[in-house]
Structures are given as C-alpha cells and as structure tokens.
Scaffold this motif. Structure first.
Motif, PDB file in Angstrom:
ATOM      1  N   SER A 154       0.833  -1.205   0.000  1.00  0.00           N
ATOM      2  CA  SER A 154       0.000   0.000   0.000  1.00  0.00           C
ATOM      3  C   SER A 154       0.863   1.248   0.000  1.00  0.00           C
ATOM      4  CB  SER A 154      -0.914   0.015   1.228  1.00  0.00           C
ATOM      5  OG  SER A 154      -0.163   0.324   2.417  1.00  0.00           O
ATOM      6  N   GLY A 155       2.120   1.090   0.430  1.00  0.00           N
ATOM      7  CA  GLY A 155       3.024   2.230   0.549  1.00  0.00           C
ATOM      8  C   GLY A 155       2.936   2.953   1.873  1.00  0.00           C
ATOM      9  N   ALA A 156       1.853   2.742   2.639  1.00  0.00           N
ATOM     10  CA  ALA A 156       1.648   3.498   3.872  1.00  0.00           C
ATOM     11  C   ALA A 156       2.728   3.225   4.929  1.00  0.00           C
ATOM     12  CB  ALA A 156       0.257   3.215   4.432  1.00  0.00           C
ATOM     13  N   PRO A 157       3.055   1.954   5.235  1.00  0.00           N
ATOM     14  CA  PRO A 157       4.109   1.736   6.239  1.00  0.00           C
ATOM     15  C   PRO A 157       5.456   2.302   5.813  1.00  0.00           C
ATOM     16  CG  PRO A 157       2.873  -0.294   5.832  1.00  0.00           C
ATOM     17  CD  PRO A 157       2.486   0.681   4.767  1.00  0.00           C
ATOM     18  N   LEU A 158       5.714   2.290   4.517  1.00  0.00           N
ATOM     19  CA  LEU A 158       6.997   2.768   4.017  1.00  0.00           C
ATOM     20  C   LEU A 158       7.105   4.285   4.147  1.00  0.00           C
ATOM     21  CD1 LEU A 158       6.960   0.454   0.907  1.00  0.00           C
ATOM     22  CD2 LEU A 158       8.312   0.121   2.977  1.00  0.00           C
ATOM     23  N   LEU A 159       6.004   4.979   3.906  1.00  0.00           N
ATOM     24  CA  LEU A 159       6.020   6.430   4.122  1.00  0.00           C
ATOM     25  C   LEU A 159       6.224   6.767   5.592  1.00  0.00           C
ATOM     26  CD1 LEU A 159       3.281   7.912   1.749  1.00  0.00           C
ATOM     27  CD2 LEU A 159       5.742   8.335   1.705  1.00  0.00           C
ATOM     28  N   LEU A 160       5.626   5.978   6.473  1.00  0.00           N
ATOM     29  CA  LEU A 160       5.867   6.198   7.897  1.00  0.00           C
ATOM     30  C   LEU A 160       7.332   5.971   8.234  1.00  0.00           C
ATOM     31  CD1 LEU A 160       2.735   4.533   9.544  1.00  0.00           C
ATOM     32  CD2 LEU A 160       3.255   6.971   9.402  1.00  0.00           C
ATOM     33  N   TRP A 161       7.904   4.879   7.712  1.00  0.00           N
ATOM     34  CA  TRP A 161       9.313   4.570   7.947  1.00  0.00           C
ATOM     35  C   TRP A 161      10.201   5.712   7.482  1.00  0.00           C
ATOM     36  CZ3 TRP A 161      11.706   0.564  10.439  1.00  0.00           C
ATOM     37  CH2 TRP A 161      13.081   0.413  10.227  1.00  0.00           C
ATOM     38  N   ASN A 162       9.844   6.314   6.337  1.00  0.00           N
ATOM     39  CA  ASN A 162      10.637   7.393   5.756  1.00  0.00           C
ATOM     40  C   ASN A 162      10.200   8.776   6.241  1.00  0.00           C
ATOM     41  OD1 ASN A 162      12.455   5.885   4.062  1.00  0.00           O
ATOM     42  ND2 ASN A 162      10.724   5.431   2.720  1.00  0.00           N
ATOM     43  N   ARG A 163       9.416   8.798   7.309  1.00  0.00           N
ATOM     44  CA  ARG A 163       8.991  10.064   7.940  1.00  0.00           C
ATOM     45  C   ARG A 163       8.293  10.989   6.957  1.00  0.00           C
ATOM     46  NH1 ARG A 163      14.482  11.258  11.532  1.00  0.00           N
ATOM     47  NH2 ARG A 163      14.503   9.240  12.604  1.00  0.00           N
ATOM     48  N   GLY A 164       7.465  10.364   6.119  1.00  0.00           N
ATOM     49  CA  GLY A 164       6.657  11.134   5.192  1.00  0.00           C
ATOM     50  C   GLY A 164       7.338  11.494   3.885  1.00  0.00           C
ATOM     51  N   ARG A 165       8.616  11.159   3.751  1.00  0.00           N
ATOM     52  CA  ARG A 165       9.337  11.506   2.521  1.00  0.00           C
ATOM     53  C   ARG A 165       9.080  10.451   1.457  1.00  0.00           C
ATOM     54  NH1 ARG A 165      15.319  11.779   4.713  1.00  0.00           N
ATOM     55  NH2 ARG A 165      14.489   9.914   5.731  1.00  0.00           N
ATOM     56  N   ARG A 166       8.642  10.880   0.299  1.00  0.00           N
ATOM     57  CA  ARG A 166       8.478   9.937  -0.812  1.00  0.00           C
ATOM     58  C   ARG A 166       9.828   9.603  -1.446  1.00  0.00           C
ATOM     59  NH1 ARG A 166       2.841  10.624  -4.081  1.00  0.00           N
ATOM     60  NH2 ARG A 166       1.471  10.524  -2.258  1.00  0.00           N
ATOM     61  N   VAL A 167      10.716  10.550  -1.472  1.00  0.00           N
ATOM     62  CA  VAL A 167      12.064  10.337  -2.017  1.00  0.00           C
ATOM     63  C   VAL A 167      13.067  10.476  -0.885  1.00  0.00           C
ATOM     64  CG1 VAL A 167      13.807  11.183  -3.628  1.00  0.00           C
ATOM     65  CG2 VAL A 167      11.405  11.163  -4.305  1.00  0.00           C
ATOM     66  N   ASN A 168      13.887   9.456  -0.705  1.00  0.00           N
ATOM     67  CA  ASN A 168      14.898   9.446   0.360  1.00  0.00           C
ATOM     68  C   ASN A 168      16.243   9.117  -0.271  1.00  0.00           C
ATOM     69  OD1 ASN A 168      16.457   9.146   2.650  1.00  0.00           O
ATOM     70  ND2 ASN A 168      15.587   7.164   3.209  1.00  0.00           N
ATOM     71  N   VAL A 169      17.024  10.139  -0.559  1.00  0.00           N
ATOM     72  CA  VAL A 169      18.334   9.928  -1.179  1.00  0.00           C
ATOM     73  C   VAL A 169      19.469  10.497  -0.350  1.00  0.00           C
ATOM     74  CG1 VAL A 169      17.369   9.847  -3.511  1.00  0.00           C
ATOM     75  CG2 VAL A 169      18.131  12.041  -2.583  1.00  0.00           C
ATOM     76  N   ASP A 170      19.202  10.982   0.838  1.00  0.00           N
ATOM     77  CA  ASP A 170      20.241  11.582   1.687  1.00  0.00           C
ATOM     78  C   ASP A 170      20.722  10.604   2.743  1.00  0.00           C
ATOM     79  OD1 ASP A 170      20.205  14.134   0.430  1.00  0.00           O
ATOM     80  OD2 ASP A 170      18.311  14.538   1.446  1.00  0.00           O
TER      81      ASP A 170
END
Length: 350
Positions: free
Chosen positions: A334-350
């Motif tokens: 669903s993508g929902a747990p992953l957005l929580l894991w990434n603190r709301g960031r859709r793109v995490n490259v840092d």
C-alpha cells in the motif's frame, strides 16, 4: 535487533487491525514497486532454531502466493527496463522483481514460479561470487558460529569471547558480532570474520560453490526469456566505506565482465548491502558515471513520479523471510508503512 523486530511486528499488527493501509493506498501506492528477493527455497536449517540469515530467504509456496497477490493488487509485472520507462514516461502501475547475489536456488525454485506468473526478473550478480573470489562474510559468520561453542573475535582491536553453545546463544552471538562489525571499516570486518572462519574450518569458496551459480550456470540462466542480468559489483564491498576510485572500479568492472561473458548490455546496478551506510550520493553519481541506466538500493520505498529524477538511487521493497505473511505484504504494497518509515518523505536519497 530484537527491539526493531518487535516494533516492525507492532506496526504490521496495527495495519492488520485498522485496515488503514487499504483506505490510503490510492494516495500512497505510487507508480510502482521494485521487489527485492535473495533466496527462494524450502526452509530446512542444518541447526534447528539457528537461522540468522533467515530474513534473506522465502519459501517457494510463499513466493508463489506473493506474486499472485502483487498481480491481484493491480500491479503489472514488468522488466526493470520497462519499470524505468514507466517511471519516467508514465503508464499503468508496475512491479519489477529483482534478486540479489545469484544464488542457485533462484534458478531451481524461483524461475518456475516466475514463469507461472509471467513475471520478468533481474538478477544482480557479483562477479566475485561467480568465480568464487569474493568473501561471503555474513555466511562465513553463520557457519562458523554453527560449528563453534565459543567465538573469539577482534572488534576495534579488542578480543571478545562470545558463548555459542545452544541455538539461542548462537543466534545472539551472530546478532552481536554482525552488528558490531557492520559498524567497523570493511577491512576489519573481513579480517575478523575470516579469522572466525579459519578457526571453525569454514571456506568462503566452498560456501559459494555450494550455493551460488558459477559463470557457466549464470550465462545459461540469463538466456531464459524472463531473466535479465544486473551488476552487483565485483567483491560485494560496501562501496561508501572505500575510496572513490575503488567504488567506481567495483561498479564498472562488474559491468564490463558481465557484458563480456553474457554478450549483452548490463544496464542496472544494485549496491551491495545498499543501505545509507553503504551507498550515498557519491555512489549514485558513480553508478551514472559507470554507464548504468539505473541503480537500486535497499532503502525501503515505493516508486513515485519524483523518482524519475533519481534513477540511480531507486528504493525497493524487501520481501523479508521473517515476515512471510500475505497480509503484511499487502500492507507494505500500500506504501503506507513505508512512508511512515521514511517520515513522510516519498524520495529518500540523503
């Protein structure tokens, strides 16, 4: 690590009970997903109760059911090249299947299931595994602790003795040693696990010969219509921990070797280990410089339109052998747990 597992399980349980992931999926699922697998085989640990690398393998029946679920959720199975095209140009929601390392059971157990579901897959080969020259340190550590009752390992210049008599002690010893060494320079990690392997009579080359395809097997495997080859470096080193020139040589050298042997372009790269401590902005730029059309990490996440600007830093969703649950996989997709894991960031490259 036990705390992390409990937190993840609590998160999955919350989604199972609330069903929130289904409600928000249209907003959080994105354009598609790249799935990560390592091993597909029947689970039969040599030492019952001790399987510290269990997270890297799923059973064939679960793999079959997981692919059926992915399609049922409305994802098209596509090649990684087509996933890249749809990410940039748009198109129906997609799922690309990837396998890291080149285990022989990818051919023996996963391929028939991929063919059943008409699901293309990219297999990322480390050339050092194919020719038995690279170290399989996480498997060396597992096997050494299987054989030893007490493991003495040097961590940051200090000898540490760890009890490993029972399956529970062996599991705890693996977790303690693995994470302590993961935080150290790679040369220290390799030296420490190598010393343990020698003490236990463990050979990395023999492990590779038992578990991994060789060059001839891999060349025949990538001739199958659904299979594409990707590069996974030469020695499976954590690239961010070494010099820039070494990282580039690992990437470009594996690409050249695979292309030379397979007679076809190798356009995708998977960063070994692939977390932020192993691959960052420097490595993303180097993958582009090495001539890859895209590169994948192990940072968790679905793919969104904004990822079209970060083709050398693509996230994946790892299907973890510790959680072989279709309900949990549905939550992830669903993508929902992953957005929580990434603190709301859709793109995490840092």
């Amino acid at each position: 690590m036990a705390l992390k597992h409990r937190l993840i399980e609590a998160g999955f349980a919350a989604f199972r009970v609330s069903g929130l992931h289904r409600a928000v999926a249209p907003l959080t699922r994105g354009r598609g997903v790249i799935l990560t697998f390592h091993r597909v085989r029947p689970f039969a640990p040599p030492t019952p109760g001790y399987a510290p690398n269990r997270l890297l393998e799923v059973e064939p029946d679960f793999f079959d059911a997981a692919l059926a679920l992915v399609r049922r959720l409305g994802f098209d199975f596509v090649s990684l090249a087509e996933a890249r095209r749809r990410l940039v140009d748009g198109g129906p929601r997609f799922a690309a299947v990837t396998f890291d390392d080149g285990y022989r059971d990818t051919r023996d157990f996963a391929l028939p299931i991929l063919e059943k579901h008409a699901a293309p897959a990219t297999v990322f080969f480390a050339t050092g595994f194919l020719d038995r020259s690279a170290r399989l340190w996480w498997l060396e550590l597992e096997e050494a602790l299987r054989r030893l009752d007490v493991a003495t390992v040097a961590i940051d210049g200090r000898a540490v003795a760890v009890e490993a008599r029972t399956p529970a002690e062996k599991t705890a010893a693996f977790e303690r040693i693995y994470w302590a060494l993961r935080a150290r320079p790679e040369e220290e990690l390799l030296a420490a696990t190598g010393e343990l392997a020698r003490a236990a009579g463990v050979s990395s080359a023999e492990i590779a010969a038992e578990l991994f395809m060789d060059w001839d097997e891999a060349a025949a495997f990538v001739e199958r219509p659904l299979v594409a080859a990707g590069a996974h470096s030469r020695a499976h080193r954590m690239l961010a921990k070494g010099p820039k020139a070494e990282a580039l040589a690992e990437m470009a050298g594996s690409k050249a070797a695979l292309e030379r042997r397979f007679g076809r372009a190798v356009e995708a790269f998977a960063y070994p280990v692939g977390d932020p401590t192993s691959a960052g902005r420097r490595e993303f730029a180097l993958a582009r410089e090495a001539g890859f059309a895209c590169a994948v990490t192990t940072r968790p996440g679905m793919l969104y339109a904004a990822h079209a600007a970060h083709l050398w830093a693509l996230p994946r969703v790892s299907v973890n052998g510790m959680w072989q649950s279709l309900g949990d996989l549905e939550s992830l997709l669903s993508g929902a747990p992953l957005l929580l894991w990434n603190r709301g960031r859709r793109v995490n490259v840092d």
